[in-house]
Structures are given as structure tokens and as C-alpha cells.
Scaffold this active site. Structure first.
Site, PDB file in Angstrom:
ATOM      1  N   CYS A 164      -8.662 -50.076  58.397  1.00  0.00           N
ATOM      2  CA  CYS A 164      -8.480 -48.628  58.326  1.00  0.00           C
ATOM      3  C   CYS A 164      -7.259 -48.137  59.098  1.00  0.00           C
ATOM      4  O   CYS A 164      -6.933 -46.955  59.038  1.00  0.00           O
ATOM      5  CB  CYS A 164      -9.728 -47.927  58.852  1.00  0.00           C
ATOM      6  N   HIS A 303      -9.692 -39.622  63.509  1.00  0.00           N
ATOM      7  CA  HIS A 303     -10.165 -40.654  62.583  1.00  0.00           C
ATOM      8  C   HIS A 303     -11.467 -40.171  61.947  1.00  0.00           C
ATOM      9  O   HIS A 303     -11.655 -40.306  60.742  1.00  0.00           O
ATOM     10  CB  HIS A 303     -10.362 -41.972  63.328  1.00  0.00           C
ATOM     11  N   GLU A 314     -14.508 -41.907  69.672  1.00  0.00           N
ATOM     12  CA  GLU A 314     -13.216 -41.243  69.552  1.00  0.00           C
ATOM     13  C   GLU A 314     -13.161 -40.005  70.451  1.00  0.00           C
ATOM     14  O   GLU A 314     -12.132 -39.735  71.084  1.00  0.00           O
ATOM     15  CB  GLU A 314     -12.927 -40.852  68.106  1.00  0.00           C
ATOM     16  N   LYS A 335     -11.468 -36.679  56.595  1.00  0.00           N
ATOM     17  CA  LYS A 335     -12.487 -37.475  55.898  1.00  0.00           C
ATOM     18  C   LYS A 335     -13.732 -36.657  55.556  1.00  0.00           C
ATOM     19  O   LYS A 335     -14.509 -37.062  54.696  1.00  0.00           O
ATOM     20  CB  LYS A 335     -12.875 -38.690  56.737  1.00  0.00           C
ATOM     21  N   HIS A 340     -13.488 -41.701  53.209  1.00  0.00           N
ATOM     22  CA  HIS A 340     -12.682 -42.640  53.986  1.00  0.00           C
ATOM     23  C   HIS A 340     -11.882 -43.521  53.036  1.00  0.00           C
ATOM     24  O   HIS A 340     -12.439 -44.365  52.345  1.00  0.00           O
ATOM     25  CB  HIS A 340     -13.618 -43.480  54.864  1.00  0.00           C
ATOM     26  N   PHE A 399     -11.554 -51.736  61.551  1.00  0.00           N
ATOM     27  CA  PHE A 399     -12.253 -52.990  61.797  1.00  0.00           C
ATOM     28  C   PHE A 399     -11.249 -54.006  62.361  1.00  0.00           C
ATOM     29  O   PHE A 399     -10.088 -54.056  61.943  1.00  0.00           O
ATOM     30  CB  PHE A 399     -12.834 -53.540  60.496  1.00  0.00           C
TER      31      PHE A 399
END
Length: 412
Positions: A164, A303, A314, A335, A340, A399
Site C-alpha cells: 500500500c 492513510h 496512525e 479511502k 483502498h 504490508f
């Protein structure tokens, strides 16, 4: 040090197939998430996605269409819009100028559609029927290679892949290429088309996706009722250009790209480190790279995935990096309306961030109705906000523990 401007924007995603439509719908707080009706999900509880609705066959002739995976076609369409928006016909530039135009585009997965299709061909019809275009179609670097071919770009060209954070790294590398003098212009961004039954099943098995059946309500970053992210697909391409070059030709400048920070949690292949130290360091590095401090930041495009751990971590990272300033900064999650986009998420979010700097408006976070006590900052719930955005940060967490933060703002 050479400075870098954003002079062109292009995108297609669940909200629209161009920047104007996307931005107007983001400001209105509309959702592009919808029920999935093009793949069989009978055995999977997840039924929704932020899928880009575009007829690719209208954009590509049959011979080319067969050779390209959707993730590459998405990027080609977005790159055409970005070039038009920048007012540059790259093919008309002299060779010596095109040798200094780079192509750096990210993708998290690459040609998954082609992999699944040709695997079925192999099983059902045998090895001789596998397409000779299979490998160049599905390889991740096809996206940067094909965009370079389309526009005749002869400079540095490669693809970044870090889940991502893929397009965040691509844009960071684009900034560094221009700063260092390696390039004068870089076509950059990200593209992803991974809305397949296999991907949905995999993320569902990992308990990462929302199982909320309501498309309008499923993506709810920072909300106490969030239960996972909504998968999306699409692309965003931006033209980064050396600032004085852009000014000399009278280009519209959306924002200056001022800083870039990149770190890793070195903790777990999928779970973020709970203390938030990894993304906090990325934020701090981006500010240092930009030569500004926490008090100079007005907005953060988060994010903001709508997963239990990510949103809280976050939030913690923003507090660590900005200190007391964290309580005064507007924050929103793109998002919440698009889903996403995996490797393309950083790019579409930087488009939104650049438009916030340029227009003085920030889009809301949709579906934030019951704030999580662990997410206690200003996430711009409900409605867009008019405000001066001197400097903004855009965060990406992927990830593998990959963390990226980009800093953009008004040029002096």
C-alpha cells in the site's frame, strides 16, 4: 537544491474517470463503493468494492487491448489526462528533453487479472494456448514501461512495489530524481486492479475486509464501528516538474513537493507496530526533508484504512511526530469514499492533497459518526472545509511495515 512542482493530475477511480469529477464528489462526501456484480462471490461474505467503472475497450484498439492488463490500461488513461493537464505533449519535445523525463509508477500487485485468466487457459486448454503476451502483460514494471512507450519518455524509468506504500515510494523517488538533477520532469503515481474473487477471498481470510453489506457505510475510518477496509481499484498519475522549468513555461502549479520520508517497522509482515514509531519517523523525515516544522503543517491526508489497528496507530504516530500541533491539524481519509486502492492509494490521495493546497478546501471523512476514543484528532467529519493549506502531509502504511510520508505545500 532543485525544487519540484506538481503541474499535472490524472485519475480514474470509483468516484469518477477524471480529476474534476473525482474532486467534486470528494468534496461532496459521496461514496463510490458499490456492490460487486462482475465476479462470483457466492462463497465470500464480502460483496462490495470501490471498483472503477470504465469501459476499457473504448480507450484501446483490440490488438493493444489484448496485450495490456487492466492495471496498465488504468495508468495509461490517467497519464493522458495528467499530460493534458500539465500542458505538455511529450512526443513533441526534442529528444534531448525527453531524455530527461522519467517514468516512476508504483503498483502493489501488478497484472493479477492476466495471471488468473491465463492460469485457467493453462488448466483447461494446455500450455500451447497460453498467450505469448502473458509475461509482458502481467509483469509489474509493465505499467511504467508502457507509459514511457506511450509518451516517448527516455529518462529513468522503473516501478516500485511495496504494497500500500507503492506509489508513495514512486513519488518519493520522483522527487529525488528531480532534486538530484537526474531528471527535469517525472511522470509518476500508481495503478492497481486487484478486485478479483481471489484477492477478495484472500483479504477476507486475513480478516482485513469490512463485511458490512451496506456500500455507503462500510468504509468508516476512525469510527468506533469500523470493521475493516473496502477494496478499491484505479489509478492516479501526476506530473512532477522542476519548479523553475514550470514557471518559465507558465505552467499551472498545484503545489510544491517539499519532502519525503520512508521507514519500516521491522515488526510484522502485515500488522503495524502498535507504538506508531515507524510512521512517526516517516512523518518526521518528511518534515526534515521539507525544511519545516510541525507548526507549519495545516492538513494531513491520512492513510485512514478503516481497520481497527491502523487508524489508532496512525493517530498515535501523528501525535508522536507533531506533538501539540496534532490537535490543531485537519485530517481526512480519502479511502472513506474510494475504498483502498492498494498500490495506487498513495497516488490518488496525493492528487486530493494537491487540490487541497491549490483550492483551499479539504474533503471530509465520510461515515465518521461515532469516533473511536483512541482516534481523538480532527478528522473533518461530515462536510468539506474551507481553509488555508500552507503545507500538507500524505501518509501511506503498507504490508511489510513500509511507511511513507510526502510533504507538499504552497511554493514560496
Amino acid at each position: 537544491m532543485r525544487r519540484v512542482a506538481i503541474t499535472g493530475l490524472g485519475t480514474l477511480n470509483a468516484l469518477g474517470n477524471d480529476v474534476e469529477t473525482t474532486w467534486s464528489r470528494l468534496l461532496a462526501g459521496e461514496s463510490g463503493v458499490r456492490e460487486i456484480d462482475f465476479i462470483d462471490l457466492d462463497t465470500i461474505p464480502v460483496k462490495i468494492a470501490g471498483h472503477a467503472v470504465v469501459n476499457l475497450e473504448e480507450h484501446f484498439e483490440a490488438p493493444e487491448f489484448r496485450k495490456l492488463d487492466p492495471f496498465t490500461m488504468y495508468a495509461l488513461i490517467a497519464s493522458e489526462e495528467a499530460a493534458r493537464d500539465a500542458g505538455i505533449d511529450f512526443r513533441e519535445l526534442p529528444v534531448e528533453e525527453r531524455e530527461r523525463v522519467g517514468t516512476i509508477i508504483g503498483t502493489g500487485i501488478g497484472g493479477l487479472i492476466g495471471i488468473e485468466e491465463q492460469h485457467l487457459v493453462l488448466q483447461e486448454r494446455g500450455a500451447r494456448r497460453v498467450s505469448p503476451h502473458f509475461v509482458p502483460r502481467i509483469m509489474a514494471n509493465a505499467v511504467s514501461g508502457q507509459v514511457a512507450i506511450r509518451h516517448g519518455l527516455l529518462g529513468t524509468a522503473f516501478t516500485t512495489s511495496s504494497a500500500c506504500a507503492s506509489s508513495g515510494h514512486a513519488m518519493g523517488m520522483a522527487l529525488m530524481a528531480i532534486r538530484s538533477g537526474e531528471a527535469d520532469v517525472v511522470v509518476t503515481g500508481g495503478s492497481e486492479m486487484a478486485t478479483t474473487a481471489l484477492t477478495v477471498a484472500g483479504f477476507n481470510s486475513a480478516k482485513a475486509l469490512s463485511t458490512n453489506p451496506d456500500p455507503d457505510m462500510a468504509s468508516r475510518p476512525f469510527d468506533r464501528e469500523r470493521d475493516g477496509f473496502v477494496l478499491g481499484d484505479g489509478a492516479a498519475v501526476l506530473v512532477f516538474e522542476e519548479l523553475e522549468r514550470a514557471r518559465a513555461r507558465g505552467a499551472r502549479i498545484y503545489a510544491e513537493v517539499k519532502g519525503y520520508g520512508s521507514t519500516d517497522d521491522a515488526f510484522h509482515i502485515t500488522a503495524p507496530k502498535e507504538d506508531g514509531s515507524g510512521p512517526a519517523r516517516a512523518l518526521e523525515l518528511a518534515l526534515r526533508s521539507a525544511g519545516i516544522g510541525p507548526d507549519d503543517v495545516d492538513y494531513i491526508n491520512a492513510h485512514g484504512t478503516s481497520t481497527k489497528y491502523n487508524d489508532a496507530i496512525e493517530t498515535r504516530a501523528i501525535k508522536l511526530a507533531l506533538g501539540d500541533r496534532a490537535q490543531k491539524v485537519a485530517i481526512s481519509s480519502t479511502k472513506s469514499m474510494l475504498g483502498h486502492l492498494l498500490g495506487a492509494s498513495s497516488a490518488v490521495e496525493l492528487v486530493a492533497t494537491a487540490l487541497s493546497v491549490h483550492t483551499g478546501r479539504v474533503h471530509p471523512t465520510r461515515n465518521l459518526q461515532n469516533p473511536d476514543p483512541d482516534c481523538d484528532l480532527d478528522y473533518v467529519p461530515g462536510e468539506a472545509r474551507e481553509m488555508v493549506v500552507r503545507n500538507a502531509l500524505s501518509n501511506s502504511l503498507g504490508f511489510g511495515g513500509h511507511n511513507v510520508s510526502l510533504c507538499i505545500g504552497r511554493p514560496d
